[in-house]
Enzyme design. Structure first.
Site, PDB file in Angstrom:
ATOM      1  N   PHE A 204       0.867  -1.187   0.000  1.00  0.00           N
ATOM      2  CA  PHE A 204       0.000   0.000   0.000  1.00  0.00           C
ATOM      3  C   PHE A 204       0.897   1.227   0.000  1.00  0.00           C
ATOM      4  O   PHE A 204       1.729   1.398   0.904  1.00  0.00           O
ATOM      5  CB  PHE A 204      -0.924   0.030   1.223  1.00  0.00           C
ATOM      6  CG  PHE A 204      -1.865   1.206   1.175  1.00  0.00           C
ATOM      7  CD1 PHE A 204      -3.039   1.141   0.430  1.00  0.00           C
ATOM      8  CD2 PHE A 204      -1.560   2.392   1.819  1.00  0.00           C
ATOM      9  CE1 PHE A 204      -3.901   2.235   0.348  1.00  0.00           C
ATOM     10  CE2 PHE A 204      -2.407   3.494   1.743  1.00  0.00           C
ATOM     11  CZ  PHE A 204      -3.585   3.409   1.008  1.00  0.00           C
TER      12      PHE A 204
ATOM     13  N   LYS B 202       2.749  10.239   8.126  1.00  0.00           N
ATOM     14  CA  LYS B 202       1.996   9.743   9.285  1.00  0.00           C
ATOM     15  C   LYS B 202       2.501  10.307  10.616  1.00  0.00           C
ATOM     16  O   LYS B 202       2.184  11.426  10.973  1.00  0.00           O
ATOM     17  CB  LYS B 202       1.987   8.211   9.272  1.00  0.00           C
ATOM     18  CG  LYS B 202       0.966   7.673   8.255  1.00  0.00           C
ATOM     19  CD  LYS B 202       0.610   6.249   8.542  1.00  0.00           C
ATOM     20  CE  LYS B 202      -0.438   5.704   7.607  1.00  0.00           C
ATOM     21  NZ  LYS B 202      -1.792   5.896   8.078  1.00  0.00           N
TER      22      LYS B 202
ATOM     23  N   ASP C  74       9.515   2.700   1.635  1.00  0.00           N
ATOM     24  CA  ASP C  74       8.345   3.462   2.085  1.00  0.00           C
ATOM     25  C   ASP C  74       8.180   3.198   3.581  1.00  0.00           C
ATOM     26  O   ASP C  74       7.693   2.134   3.992  1.00  0.00           O
ATOM     27  CB  ASP C  74       7.111   3.009   1.290  1.00  0.00           C
ATOM     28  CG  ASP C  74       5.830   3.724   1.749  1.00  0.00           C
ATOM     29  OD1 ASP C  74       5.834   4.292   2.859  1.00  0.00           O
ATOM     30  OD2 ASP C  74       4.836   3.679   1.005  1.00  0.00           O
TER      31      ASP C  74
END
Ligand code: PLP
Length: 405
Positions: free
Chosen positions: A146, A260, A231
């Protein structure tokens, strides 16, 4: 809820009335909200009806310092009073200082440069554009990956349900099984611009890459002149007990993407180019109005300082181990995964959504990543008392959700 009369409206809870207004005004991309929250403190949040919940999801791995942490609130307040926004024609001290600190914390001594943006998907967009500047276009990503919902990030994300409604997406992307070095070796060649890997796949249910896989990926990409792009948007910034989830492997990538938890809930993203990758993007190649905003970068500096000053890397490690050990003790849990306070588990029964609902009824916020998979991502400040209280409630939550032995 549908209300057809004034009587029905007046008996509806405050939460129900907000949810109805939400449905009438907010685009329905997420389905109906489970709660309407109005305040938080530490690991606890309160809804508009005054009910409180312990937040073991942390805004999906975002609220590094929990809610209303004085250091973060103070930094945002002070920076807003001093200087809230400037354009990218200008620089500000927190922007430069954050770039320096991120490189010092994450780059393993390599020379690097940082591009700031506002979210994870945007950080990955910047990285995607960097890969195009190599003169090659092929990207190898991982199955179950993702990387976000913008068109570029979606092109790397593997889940068909997310991709198919928006095809055609940017091409020349293929996927190999996560952790399969032989498949990666077979896929990478002299046309490969980059290999993109989440060192810990959060959305897929907390799958952890082995150090050997990351080290192998480094060797394979180096041998073919391809970039290694990690990532760490969900796994980075201390959540796994180290600044990057990939740090224990010793691997130095060419690109790292962060977002995040970086500013503990203030929107920010960062794309780090290391070594020669630091100069792939040149003036005019990329930009964003808010990237490097003084408030967001001051917030991130406050988060980093609090992690250092309050020993939160060690706390994340200890609390994650405690949580995993306790969850694994119930026979209805067949597997527990993760590092630090990014914890995933598999249930003996495909009742993860029911467990999330039962947990919410009992005052705990957790998340389902699949029919039988759950994720826990509490703030790094979570205490032993909070972990133990969740573990004490856990058997009755599984009972209420109908998860049999
Ligand atoms: N990359 C990873 C690994 C993520 O977990 C996420 C979000 O869950 C993203 C990228 C996208 O980040 P954002 O939602 O901030 O765009």
């Amino acid at each position: 809820m549908t209300t057809t009369s004034n009587t029905a409206t007046s008996t509806a809870s405050t939460s129900e009335r907000w949810i109805e207004r939400y449905a009438g005004a907010v685009m329905n991309t997420f389905g109906p909200p489970k709660l309407v929250l109005e305040r938080g403190e530490g690991c606890r949040v309160w809804d508009v009806d005054g009910r409180s919940y312990v937040d073991f999801l942390g805004g999906i791995a975002v609220n590094t310092l929990g809610h209303a942490h004085p250091a973060l609130v103070g930094a945002v307040h002070a920076q807003m009073l001093r200087l809230g926004h400037i354009s990218n024609f200008f620089a500000s001290p927190p922007q430069v200082e954050l770039a320096e600190r991120l490189l010092a914390l994450t780059a393993c001594g390599t020379d690097g440069r940082v591009f700031f943006c506002n979210s994870g998907a945007e950080a990955n967009e910047a990285a995607f554009k960097m890969t195009r500047r190599t003169g090659r276009t092929r990207i190898i990503a991982m199955e179950d990956a993702f990387h976000g919902r913008t068109i570029g990030a979606l092109a790397l994300t593997s889940k068909p349900a997310y991709r198919e409604p928006f095809e055609p997406l940017p091409g020349d992307v293929s996927w190999v099984p996560y952790g399969d070095l032989a498949a990666l070796e077979a896929a990478v060649d002299e046309y490969t611009a980059a290999v993109v890997i989440e060192p810990l796949q959060g959305e897929a249910g907390v799958n952890v890459a082995s150090a050997e896989f990351l080290q192998g990926a480094r060797s394979i990409t180096a041998a073919h002149g391809a970039l290694l792009w990690l990532d760490e948007i969900q796994s980075g910034m201390g959540r796994t007990g180290t600044w990057l989830a990939s740090h224990p492997s010793g691997v130095v990538p060419d690109i790292v993407t962060l977002a995040k938890g970086l500013a503990g809930g203030v929107p920010i993203g960062a794309c780090l180019g290391l070594g020669e990758a630091a100069t792939l993007l040149q003036p005019g190649n990329h930009g964003t109005t808010f990237g490097g905003n003084p408030v967001a970068t001051a917030a991130a500096l406050a988060v980093i300082s609090a992690i250092e000053d309050d020993g939160l890397l060690a706390n994340a490690t200890a609390m994650g181990d405690r949580l995993r050990a306790g969850l694994a003790a119930d026979a209805r849990v067949t597997e527990v995964r993760g590092c630090g306070v990014l914890v995933g588990l598999t249930l003996a029964a495909a009742r993860a959504p029911e467990v999330v609902a039962a947990a919410l009824d009992a005052g705990w916020i957790i998340n389902a990543t699949g029919p039988d998979r759950l994720r826990f991502a509490p703030p790094l400040i979570v205490s032993a008392a909070e972990v133990d209280a969740l573990l004490a409630a856990w058997p009755s939550i599984l009972d209420a959700a109908g998860v049999g032995a």
